[in-house]
Each structure stands twice: as structure tokens, then as C-alpha cells.
Design an enzyme around this catalytic site. Structure first.
Site, PDB file in Angstrom:
ATOM      1  N   GLY A   1      -0.049  10.127 -16.869  1.00 20.66           N
ATOM      2  CA  GLY A   1       0.784  11.311 -17.393  1.00 20.66           C
ATOM      3  C   GLY A   1       1.881  10.894 -18.457  1.00 20.66           C
ATOM      4  N   GLY A   2       2.907  10.066 -18.083  1.00 20.61           N
ATOM      5  CA  GLY A   2       3.879  10.028 -19.094  1.00 20.61           C
ATOM      6  C   GLY A   2       3.639   9.263 -20.305  1.00 20.61           C
TER       7      GLY A   2
ATOM      8  N   SER B   1      15.225   8.191 -14.155  1.00 21.90           N
ATOM      9  CA  SER B   1      14.058   8.531 -13.690  1.00 21.90           C
ATOM     10  C   SER B   1      14.078   8.421 -11.901  1.00 21.90           C
ATOM     11  CB  SER B   1      13.142   7.760 -14.189  1.00 21.90           C
ATOM     12  OG  SER B   1      12.565   8.107 -15.491  1.00 21.90           O
ATOM     13  N   ALA B   2      13.704   9.414 -11.409  1.00 22.87           N
ATOM     14  CA  ALA B   2      13.558   9.456  -9.923  1.00 22.87           C
ATOM     15  C   ALA B   2      14.760   9.130  -9.306  1.00 22.87           C
ATOM     16  CB  ALA B   2      12.434   8.325  -9.486  1.00 22.87           C
ATOM     17  N   CYS B   3      15.733   9.634  -9.543  1.00 21.79           N
ATOM     18  CA  CYS B   3      17.115   9.859  -9.092  1.00 21.79           C
ATOM     19  C   CYS B   3      17.435  11.128  -8.156  1.00 21.79           C
ATOM     20  CB  CYS B   3      18.293   9.622 -10.012  1.00 21.79           C
ATOM     21  SG  CYS B   3      18.857   7.808 -10.085  1.00 21.79           S
TER      22      CYS B   3
ATOM     23  N   LYS C   1      16.343  14.248  -9.680  1.00 17.55           N
ATOM     24  CA  LYS C   1      16.554  15.429 -10.698  1.00 17.55           C
ATOM     25  C   LYS C   1      15.756  16.626 -10.202  1.00 17.55           C
ATOM     26  CE  LYS C   1      16.083  14.977 -15.040  1.00 17.55           C
ATOM     27  NZ  LYS C   1      15.395  13.923 -16.068  1.00 17.55           N
ATOM     28  N   THR C   2      14.611  16.492  -9.996  1.00 14.72           N
ATOM     29  CA  THR C   2      13.884  17.646  -9.598  1.00 14.72           C
ATOM     30  C   THR C   2      14.425  18.351  -8.146  1.00 14.72           C
ATOM     31  OG1 THR C   2      11.834  16.697 -10.290  1.00 14.72           O
ATOM     32  CG2 THR C   2      11.653  18.468  -9.142  1.00 14.72           C
TER      33      THR C   2
ATOM     34  N   SER D   1       3.086   8.596  -7.520  1.00 20.27           N
ATOM     35  CA  SER D   1       2.240   9.712  -7.547  1.00 20.27           C
ATOM     36  C   SER D   1       2.813  10.785  -8.049  1.00 20.27           C
ATOM     37  CB  SER D   1       1.268   9.580  -6.326  1.00 20.27           C
ATOM     38  OG  SER D   1       2.145   9.738  -5.329  1.00 20.27           O
TER      39      SER D   1
HETATM   40  C1  OXD Z   1       9.640  11.198 -15.666  1.00 18.56           C
HETATM   41  C2  OXD Z   1      10.293  10.148 -15.803  1.00 18.56           C
HETATM   42  O1  OXD Z   1       8.453  10.883 -15.420  1.00 18.56           O
HETATM   43  O2  OXD Z   1      11.602  10.138 -16.087  1.00 18.56           O
HETATM   44  O3  OXD Z   1      10.244  12.498 -15.719  1.00 18.56           O
HETATM   45  O4  OXD Z   1       9.927   8.797 -15.512  1.00 18.56           O
HETATM   46 MN    MN Z   2      11.952  12.140 -16.309  1.00 20.59          MN
END
Ligand code: OXD
Ligand code: MN
Length: 606
Positions: free
Chosen positions: A201-202, A251-253, A255-256, A382
Site C-alpha cells: 500500500g504505502g 505512524s501507528a501512534c 491517529k485513526t 496489516s
Molecule cells: C501510514 C503511515 O500508513 O503513516 O499512515 O505509515
Molecule cells: Mn500515516
């Protein structure tokens, strides 16, 4: 059949076709028929797996190669003419040399394959803040993800018009998915992105990090706006007013999770509601009234699956219940649904783990892996790719072309100590310093070691498309332009730990209590304690109603403490970082930021 008369698009697609030599070129119009046919094709070839269409309608599964599961920062380049313009946070190569190296790899890479031409808009169609991109790719997975993550298809060309040359050219080929030949390359001066030998993806959804952050940050500097690694949320207060906040975390802190926060009961009863505008990227520009307005350039969420559950993020989970693509999670073969660590405590017995092996999930997860931790059914990075419109708390302003006015900007990271739960900067310039000092313990979203502290200014380190010093100067310029209309800048830390390594703040929905204080500070309706590092909540001003047992006054004291020794060490580390990691390596640090560091030290020693 091509979908546009725009000669700039046609010429570029012709060139890419001549280079990659696909058997067939398909223009993606975005119609349901076309998408359905591509899904069917991907299912028939095994590229995608159809999940239970009653329980998860429209949902598909995809597995990437084990060597291709995260963004590759060491193979990501900013190729501008002058090396100094890329600065110390980016890998650099001369654009002509890079093209000379990559061109033979692309030559004939799509032989025997189809090239898909994907027009897309980052931002609501017709928004003055939106921009158009075109990605060519040999991956149906990319087409189907771009369909969720962007406003894709014919509408984007209509927005571009028949003449304009203002579109970002994205060339992607998965080629042989060879990790030794994997490159993610931005050419900011050419509005172009080349990505090769990845299908994760990224690295391949070129609208996201490559365009909406790396290229867009460069465009924003030149055009007077900001592209930031920020979520956007709206808090509706009992009086009906909605305050918008953007927030940057590495990333992965979580946020979502913050973007989709569900307020605690007491707040709900009082009439508070939280709306999500975006969970990852914000494009922000001064509006006609002089305030800073933000849009989410994306149209979906590319979220980390592990840890997502009904309690940690009900809204994210709900967003994934239809029309979602799951990548590298585990499959429950009994009913063709999905599972990941942290979804529940019940790994499926009849499972396929993320690498594709059929296993008894209960037994599998009871065995230690080479890292001494239980083996995982789902890869830690994932993902789910879910349409934003699925989200139960999506903002009614999500598609508003004007964006939403931002009252507060929040920075944060994972810090076991030093940084208090929340503090407010004295002003925009100090806030820019605070953003430059963001650092966090690393996680699994990027390849590399896990658990090491790394500096990640504005959570943008992997995403600033030019010299970080110029980027900080651009922040300072934006502050000058916004003047007293500028959002207030805060820093939060949800991850403070006690002596035994336990988190002492409950986080998740309870973060609403901190947002509440932040909003009151923006409105000027609550006082604060002035400390050397900024304004910290006064005793009793963070509402702990309902969590008094967990967050006792002693714990709150620890959460809000500003420890002189720790901050002295922090300042020393920041001096080292500015000098050794930035200035000595060609980063032009604005004088104002050095002055902020001096002023902080002076306040601390007073
Ligand atoms: C993301 C990232 O995938 O910041 O959003 O790594
Ligand atoms: Mn991100």
C-alpha cells in the site's frame, strides 16, 4: 479508450506505454461495472480472495509477499536538481541519474500485463484545495485500493480540464517485486513519482504518502499552503458549535483512533459528539476570512488492523464491514471472515495466517516466534482499506470543498517520560519549535527496529518532500501570514508510563477529556499553569469524572509533571539533534528555532 483530450496526459501515458510495453492499456473510468469486472478478474487469478459476502459484503482479501509489508524509507528518494534542496531527512539522487538507473528496470516491465491508467482527485472534486493525479500501474490491487482511497475515475479528468498540465504523474510497476530493486522516488520539480518492485500500500498507492505528503508539501511551500501528516476531527459541543482540530503523530501512534474517538458517557450525556474529517493527511490553506482551512485529500482509511476492536475503535471497525480490502490479516476459514491480534481474544482454530499457511490459530499464537514473542496470525502492519463514507462518525463536512476551519493543532508522540499529558505552546513560533521536537518510539508501520526513540519533526520526517529547514521556515511564514487567526498549538502524550512500564493514562475515548481542555483554551474560557515548557492544565482542570479510581490526583500530578532534570536532558538532546542531525547535514535551521531552544533553556533555569 482514453478518457480525456488533455494532450499533456495523453502524451505522458503514451511515453509510459512505450517504456513499460504492456499488452493492453485500460483507462479507469471508475464505473461500478468496471470495478466489479476488475474484482472478478483479481479473484479468478487469486490476486484477491473473496470474503464472506453476507457478513462482509463487497470485502476482499489480499496478501503481499513477506518481504513487502511496509513502507521502505531507506529506498525512498527525493530527486530534485540540487542535493541541498532535499536536505538531511531525505535520500537524494540526481533526477537524471535516478531516471537512467530506473528506466531499464521499467523497460518492458509490463509485458504480458495490463497497464491501468487511473485518474484521481486528492480532495473533493471541485475544491480549490484539491489536486489531480494520474497513476499508471500493472496492479489491480492498486486500482481497487485507489478506488477507495481517492475520488477516482472520469470525474478527476473533468476537474483537470482539457489543457492543464497541473497533475502529478505516478508510474508504478510491481515488476518482479524484488526487494533489492525496490525504489520509491519522488521528483518534486517534475510533479512525478516512480515506484517499482513493491506491491504494498504505502509504496504503491501513489496518491497517499508520495503525492499527498511528499510532493504536496513541496507544492504547499511554493503555493502558500501546508500538506501535513495530520488527522482532522470536529468536536460538537452541547451548544451545537463544532470546533475542528488537526493532529500530527508519528505512524501507528493511534491517529485513526483519535480521529474516530467516542466520547466518555458523561460527555455524551452532555451532548458532545466527535466527527471524523480525516485520519492521516490534512491539506491546509488560509481561507477568505484569514483562518486556516483544512481538507482531507483522501476518500478512505488505510488503517492498521491489529489492535482495532469494538472498544479501541468501534467506528474504524464498523467502517470495515463492507466494501473493504484487508491486506495481510488472518483469515478465519470457517466462515471466510478476518481476524487480527487485538480483535478479540479468540484466534480462529481454522485459520490462514498472513503468509498463507493454514494453522490452528490458538496453537499457533501460543508458540513463541524468533523474537521471543507469541507468533502472530496477522502481520503487525496489516491493514484495512475502508471507504470514509462507511464511518459512522464521518463529518457532514467531509465533502465540503471549502474545508473546515482549524482552531487547534496538536502534536504528539510515544514518550514513556518527560512530556506531560498535554501542554500548550506560548504562540505559533514556539508551537513550530514544539513540532520540530516531536519524537517517538518506533513501531511496525515502517521497516526497521521497533522500540527505538527517533526524532520525527511534525510526524513528517519520512514525508517532507524538501529540506526540513526550509519546511520549518515555511511553518514560521504561515504563522506570520495567519497572525492572530492562527490555530493554537498543543502537544499531547497518551503514552506516559510509571516506574513499572505501565501506561498511566487510559487513552482512547478518555482523550476527549484532553480535547475538552484544548477547546476551552482556544475559547479562552479556562486558565492554565504557566511552566517553562508552556501552559499546563491547572490542578483539577482535566475532567476525570468516571475515571477517578484509575486517574487519582497523584497519577494526574505525574501526568502533568514538568521535571527539570528530564527537560534539561531533553534540551541537550534537541541541541544535539538540531546540530548533528540537521545543521551539520545541510539543514538550514531558522534562527527563530534556535532562539526558541535558548529561551526554553533560560525559562527552565530561571
Ligand atoms: C501510514 C503511515 O500508513 O503513516 O499512515 O505509515
Ligand atoms: Mn500515516
Amino acid at each position: 479508450m482514453s478518457l480525456t483530450k488533455n494532450p499533456n496526459v495523453l502524451k505522458w501515458v503514451e511515453e509510459m506505454t512505450a517504456l513499460t510495453k504492456p499488452d493492453k492499456v485500460v483507462w479507469i473510468d471508475g464505473s461500478k461495472e468496471q470495478i466489479d469486472a476488475l474484482k472478478a478478474e483479481a479473484i479468478s487469478t487469486g490476486e484477491m480472495i473473496e470474503l464472506n459476502q453476507e457478513k462482509l459484503p463487497g470485502c476482499l482479501y489480499h496478501r503481499t509477499l513477506p518481504n513487502d509489508v511496509a513502507r521502505v524509507e531507506d529506498r525512498t528518494f527525493i530527486c530534485c536538481k540540487n542535493k541541498e534542496d532535499a536536505g538531511p531527512t531525505n535520500n537524494w539522487m540526481d533526477p537524471d541519474e535516478m531516471k537512467a538507473m530506473l528506466t531499464p528496470m521499467y523497460d518492458g516491465a509490463m509485458k504480458g500485463r495490463t497497464m491501468y491508467v487511473i485518474p484521481y482527485s486528492m480532495g473533493p472534486i471541485g475544491s480549490p484545495l484539491a489536486k489531480v493525479g494520474v497513476e499508471v500501474t500493472d496492479s489491480i490491487y492498486v486500482v481497487l485500493n485507489m478506488n477507495i482511497m481517492t475520488r477516482m475515475g472520469k470525474q478527476a479528468f473533468e476537474n483537470l480540464g482539457d489543457e492543464s498540465n497541473d497533475f502529478v504523474r505516478g508510474l508504478h510497476s510491481k515488476a518482479d517485486v524484488d526487494p533489492e530493486k525496490r525504489y520509491i522516488v519522488q521528483f518534486p520539480e517534475d510533479n512525478a513519482i516512480w515506484s517499482i518492485n513493491s506491491a504494498y500500500g504505502g509504496n504503491v498507492l501513489l496518491g497517499k504518502k508520495c503525492f499527498a505528503l511528499r510532493i504536496a508539501s513541496y507544492q504547499g511551500k511554493n503555493e502558500g499552503w501546508m500538506a501535513e501528516h495530520m488527522l482532522i476531527l470536529g468536536v460538537k459541543k452541547p451548544d451545537g458549535e463544532v470546533k475542528y482540530i488537526s493532529a500530527a503523530f508519528p505512524s501507528a501512534c493511534g491517529k485513526t483512533n483519535l480521529a474516530m474517538l467516542i466520547p466518555p458517557e458523561g460527555y455524551k450525556k452532555d451532548g458532545y459528539e466527535v466527527f471524523t474529517v480525516g485520519d492521516d493527511i490534512a491539506w491546509m490553506k488560509p481561507g477568505p476570512d484569514g483562518r486556516l482551512y483544512a481538507i482531507n485529500p483522501e476518500n478512505g482509511f488505510f488503517g492498521v488492523a491489529p489492535g482495532t476492536n469494538a472498544k479501541s475503535n468501534y467506528n474504524a471497525l464498523a467502517s470495515t464491514m463492507k466494501d473493504t480490502i484487508f491486506t495481510n490479516v488472518a483469515i478465519n476459514n470457517d466462515d471466510m471472515t478476518v481476524w487480527w491480534e487485538g480483535l478479540d481474544k479468540n484466534p480462529p482454530e481454522n485459520a490462514t495466517e498472513w503468509k498463507g499457511a493454514k494453522v490452528n490459530g490458538k496453537e499457533f499464537t501460543a508458540v513463541m516466534g524468533p523474537d521471543g514473542k507469541p507468533q502472530k496470525l496477522a502481520h503487525p502492519n496489516s491493514r484495512f482499506t475502508a471507504p470514509a463514507k462507511n464511518c459512522p462518525c464521518i463529518s457532514p463536512e467531509f465533502d465540503n470543498p471549502a474545508g473546515v476551519p482549524i482552531s487547534a493543532i496538536i502534536f504528539g508522540g510515544r514518550r514513556a517520560s518527560t512530556t506531560p499529558l498535554v501542554y500548550q505552546s506560548f504562540d505559533w513560533t514556539h508551537g513550530t519549535y514544539v513540532g520540530s521536537a516531536v519524537s517517538s518510539e518506533t513501531t511496525a508501520a515502517a521497516t526497521g527496529a521497533v522500540g527505538v526513540l527517533r526524532h520525527d519533526p511534525m510526524a513528517m520526517k519520512p514525508f517532507i518532500g524538501y529540506n526540513v529547514g526550509d519546511y520549518w521556515a515555511h511553518w514560521l511564514e504561515m504563522g506570520e501570514k495567519l497572525g492572530d487567526k492562527a490555530p493554537k498549538i498543543f502537544n499531547v502524550n497518551w503514552f506516559k508510563q510509571d516506574e513499572n512500564g505501565n501506561f498511566i493514562w487510559p487513552g482512547f475515548g478518555d482523550n476527549m477529556r484532553v480535547l475538552d481542555w484544548i477547546i476551552k483554551r482556544c475559547e479562552g474560557t479556562i486558565d492554565a499553569e504557566e511552566t517553562p515548557i508552556g501552559f499546563v492544565p491547572k490542578k483539577g482542570d482535566i475532567n476525570v469524572e468516571g475515571i477517578e479510581d484509575e486517574v487519582t490526583p497523584e497519577i494526574m500530578d505525574k501526568l502533568l509533571a514538568v521535571d527539570k532534570d528530564l527537560w534539561t536532558a531533553e534540551i541537550a538532546e534537541m541541541r544535539r539533534y538540531y546540530k548533528e542531525d540537521i545543521a551539520d547535514k545541510g539543514g538550514k535551521i531558522p534562527d527563530e528555532l534556535w532562539a526558541q531552544l535558548d529561551a526554553l533553556e533560560a525559562r527552565l533555569n530561571k
